[in-house]
Design a protein around this motif. Structure first.
Motif, PDB file in Angstrom:
ATOM      1  N   SER A  15       0.827  -1.205   0.000  1.00  0.00           N
ATOM      2  CA  SER A  15       0.000   0.000   0.000  1.00  0.00           C
ATOM      3  C   SER A  15       0.863   1.258   0.000  1.00  0.00           C
ATOM      4  O   SER A  15       0.568   2.235  -0.707  1.00  0.00           O
ATOM      5  N   GLY A  63      -5.050   0.493  -3.812  1.00  0.00           N
ATOM      6  CA  GLY A  63      -5.747   1.346  -2.854  1.00  0.00           C
ATOM      7  C   GLY A  63      -4.872   2.498  -2.398  1.00  0.00           C
ATOM      8  O   GLY A  63      -5.319   3.654  -2.334  1.00  0.00           O
ATOM      9  N   PHE A  66      -4.531   5.062  -5.516  1.00  0.00           N
ATOM     10  CA  PHE A  66      -5.688   5.873  -5.870  1.00  0.00           C
ATOM     11  C   PHE A  66      -6.132   6.784  -4.726  1.00  0.00           C
ATOM     12  O   PHE A  66      -6.567   7.917  -4.972  1.00  0.00           O
ATOM     13  N   VAL A  67      -6.021   6.312  -3.498  1.00  0.00           N
ATOM     14  CA  VAL A  67      -6.405   7.165  -2.371  1.00  0.00           C
ATOM     15  C   VAL A  67      -5.457   8.360  -2.265  1.00  0.00           C
ATOM     16  O   VAL A  67      -5.895   9.492  -1.992  1.00  0.00           O
ATOM     17  N   THR A  68      -4.170   8.133  -2.497  1.00  0.00           N
ATOM     18  CA  THR A  68      -3.204   9.238  -2.437  1.00  0.00           C
ATOM     19  C   THR A  68      -3.376  10.189  -3.612  1.00  0.00           C
ATOM     20  O   THR A  68      -3.434  11.418  -3.436  1.00  0.00           O
ATOM     21  N   HIS A  70      -5.972  10.661  -5.591  1.00  0.00           N
ATOM     22  CA  HIS A  70      -7.279  11.314  -5.662  1.00  0.00           C
ATOM     23  C   HIS A  70      -7.846  11.579  -4.273  1.00  0.00           C
ATOM     24  O   HIS A  70      -9.068  11.554  -4.088  1.00  0.00           O
ATOM     25  N   HIS A  71      -6.980  11.881  -3.320  1.00  0.00           N
ATOM     26  CA  HIS A  71      -7.472  12.155  -1.968  1.00  0.00           C
ATOM     27  C   HIS A  71      -8.444  13.327  -1.945  1.00  0.00           C
ATOM     28  O   HIS A  71      -9.307  13.420  -1.075  1.00  0.00           O
ATOM     29  N   LEU A  74     -12.219  12.362  -1.982  1.00  0.00           N
ATOM     30  CA  LEU A  74     -12.800  11.549  -0.908  1.00  0.00           C
ATOM     31  C   LEU A  74     -13.843  12.311  -0.088  1.00  0.00           C
ATOM     32  O   LEU A  74     -14.915  11.762   0.204  1.00  0.00           O
ATOM     33  N   SER A  81     -16.654   6.809   0.452  1.00  0.00           N
ATOM     34  CA  SER A  81     -15.245   6.891   0.091  1.00  0.00           C
ATOM     35  C   SER A  81     -14.507   5.570   0.337  1.00  0.00           C
ATOM     36  O   SER A  81     -13.705   5.140  -0.492  1.00  0.00           O
ATOM     37  N   ALA A  85     -12.789   3.277  -2.614  1.00  0.00           N
ATOM     38  CA  ALA A  85     -11.368   2.918  -2.607  1.00  0.00           C
ATOM     39  C   ALA A  85     -11.197   1.407  -2.750  1.00  0.00           C
ATOM     40  O   ALA A  85     -10.298   0.930  -3.452  1.00  0.00           O
ATOM     41  N   GLY A  89      -9.547  -0.403  -6.182  1.00  0.00           N
ATOM     42  CA  GLY A  89      -8.328  -1.185  -5.983  1.00  0.00           C
ATOM     43  C   GLY A  89      -8.307  -2.483  -6.760  1.00  0.00           C
ATOM     44  O   GLY A  89      -7.235  -3.048  -7.024  1.00  0.00           O
TER      45      GLY A  89
END
Length: 499
Positions: A15, A63, A66-68, A70-71, A74, A81, A85, A89
């Motif tokens: 991650s 995960g 994409f979370v980083t 497109h933070h 969220l 959210s 995520a 993923g």
């Protein structure tokens, strides 16, 4: 117990690797990291021990990525959210399975196959998730190279897809050179192929001739920032537009949703826009986001002169959950928990070009800038320049601003046409046909800017051939799957001895 802790520790490490890969994109813009940022993940996948564990590690890595990256979206998704995520993923899982299968027992032949199959799996997944109803082409690995001259020139051959293919292939070769237990010839095969690919990309960009400049266009942009209320927003744009009088520009551009009132129903607004164009001495491109007499809401580019409206363009690609809710009868309740619109926007049905002082201007609106096929279609219509009207007020102050602006450099190289982005609130930018930056206006700026854009018409291989890289990648993936299903793997893939 220790084995379980180690397993979960390695998943969390995957991650973190995915999160670090996101740093190759704007706003951090460590573009060079995209050339090796997948290597730690590939090594984790090669040593996963089982396909199931490889799936877990690739899912965790996706995960983190994409979370980083497109933070900023969220908070907009609200309670959904975490679920979003988890679902997004899944797109890296096929890549993880393929990487484990091809790299766990490395040999020179397997490495070369991996450098063909793994980029194909990656690009196929990118192409599928770029469908307009899934959010468009955000976060494609090739977009990280928007400032990397001369590597960016590769986009003229096969679009952003070929850039992604190249980056994954180089990462695979480097990873193969570092896989524990591999013999020297395997390391040389992986490392040598990676260096050769990178050198070929740089060489092509350096040797590519400059385009023939056919003229120039002086574009003025108006960036007001967030102004509440349609009346106040129009007034702010008009005030700044008056400052541009006498500056010898060809066109003045306002951002997306700059006019929140329908000129057809507000003659006073229509008169003010005509007068603004006449006083400025050039055409005026505004963006109308208002309900028409039939009750529909369409985001449209209006081309104004002192005589009135000359031409219009209606936005075709609407942002899911931003401008409409897919399957609204089933999913309409989502609007109660997110910022999704209460009424769907209506979509246009065709591309168009605008005649501005003898120059063919191709208009696009915000979200549409993410789609390479639209820019390619406009180039085929004979467009000289693309002008994008944008607005990122929902994601004010986030990475989204520089990410959208970076699209324009890649789109310019793909299409062989210069590109200008004017934001109502965001990062406005302009690039020539080689993706070189002509202007960069930060999101905090409030005022006007003028940029001289050299015009050139170049039919790039990508414009002629279209999305041949995703098609080729899909064919390679299907062929590989058929081999596996039939149990007819070539001998070099069946061997058990590390090589």
């Amino acid at each position: 117990m220790l084995a379980v802790l180690v397993r979960w520790g390695l998943r969390l490490l995957a991650s973190l690797v995915g999160a670090c890969l996101a740093l190759a994109f704007p706003a951090v813009n460590a573009w060079w990291w995209a050339w090796v940022g997948l290597v730690p993940l590939l090594l984790l996948l090669a040593r996963a021990g089982s396909f199931r564990e490889a799936a877990w590690r690739s899912w965790f890595a996706a995960g983190g990525f994409f979370v980083t990256l497109h933070h900023w979206v969220l908070p907009y998704l609200g309670v959904f959210s975490v679920a979003a995520a988890g679902v997004v993923g899944l797109v890296w899982v096929p890549f993880g399975l393929a990487a484990h299968g091809l790299l766990r027992r490395a040999s020179p032949a397997r490495v070369l196959v991996a450098m063909l199959v793994l980029p194909s799996v990656w690009v196929t997944a990118e192409a599928l998730r770029s469908w307009k109803h899934l959010g468009g082409a955000w976060g494609l690995l090739g977009l990280s190279q928007w400032t990397a001259q001369p590597v960016l020139a590769v986009a003229a051959l096969g679009g952003v897809w070929l850039l992604s293919f190249l980056l994954v292939a180089v990462n695979t070769g480097v990873a193969a050179a570092l896989v524990p237990g591999a013999v020297l010839r395997t390391r040389l095969a992986g490392g040598g192929a990676a260096v050769a690919l990178a050198a070929a990309a740089v060489g092509y960009g350096m040797l590519r001739p400059e385009p023939v400049v056919t003229g120039d266009m002086r574009v003025a942009g108006v960036q007001t920032g967030i102004v509440p209320g349609p009346e106040q927003r129009i007034a702010a744009h008009l005030r700044l537009t008056r400052e541009l009088a006498g500056l010898d520009h060809d066109v003045i551009v306002w951002g997306q949703s700059s006019v929140g009132l329908d000129p057809a129903q507000r003659p006073d607004v229509d008169r003010r826009l005509r007068r603004a164009a006449a006083e400025a001495g050039s055409d005026l491109l505004v963006n109308v986001d208002a309900r028409n007499p039939s009750g529909q809401v369409t985001k449209s580019t209006y081309q104004y002169t002192g005589e009135g409206i000359v031409a219009t363009y209606a936005k075709q690609r609407l942002a899911p959950f931003g401008e409409y809710i897919p399957l609204r009868p089933l999913l309409g309740w989502i609007a109660d928990y997110t910022g999704a619109p209460e009424q769907d926007r209506s979509a246009g049905d065709r591309l168009t070009t605008l005649d501005v002082s003898g120059t063919k201007v191709s208009p696009l609106i915000s979200y549409e800038s993410t789609f390479p096929d639209m820019r390619r279609g406009l180039a085929r219509l004979g467009a000289d320049i693309t002008i994008v009207q944008g607005s990122l007020t929902t994601f004010h102050g986030s990475w989204a601003h520089s990410q959208q602006a970076g699209f324009e450099a890649v789109r310019a190289v793909e299409s062989g046409r210069p590109a200008v982005l004017v934001e109502l609130d965001g990062t406005s930018a302009a690039f020539d046909a080689r993706g070189r930056m002509l202007a960069w206006v930060p999101p905090g700026y409030r005022g006007t800017f003028v940029v001289d854009v050299p015009l050139s018409r170049e039919e790039t291989p990508y414009v002629r051939l279209g999305d041949w890289v995703p098609v080729m990648s899909g064919a390679i993936v299907v062929t590989a799957v058929l081999f596996l299903l039939r149990g007819r793997r070539p001998g070099f893939l069946r061997g058990r001895r590390p090589g």
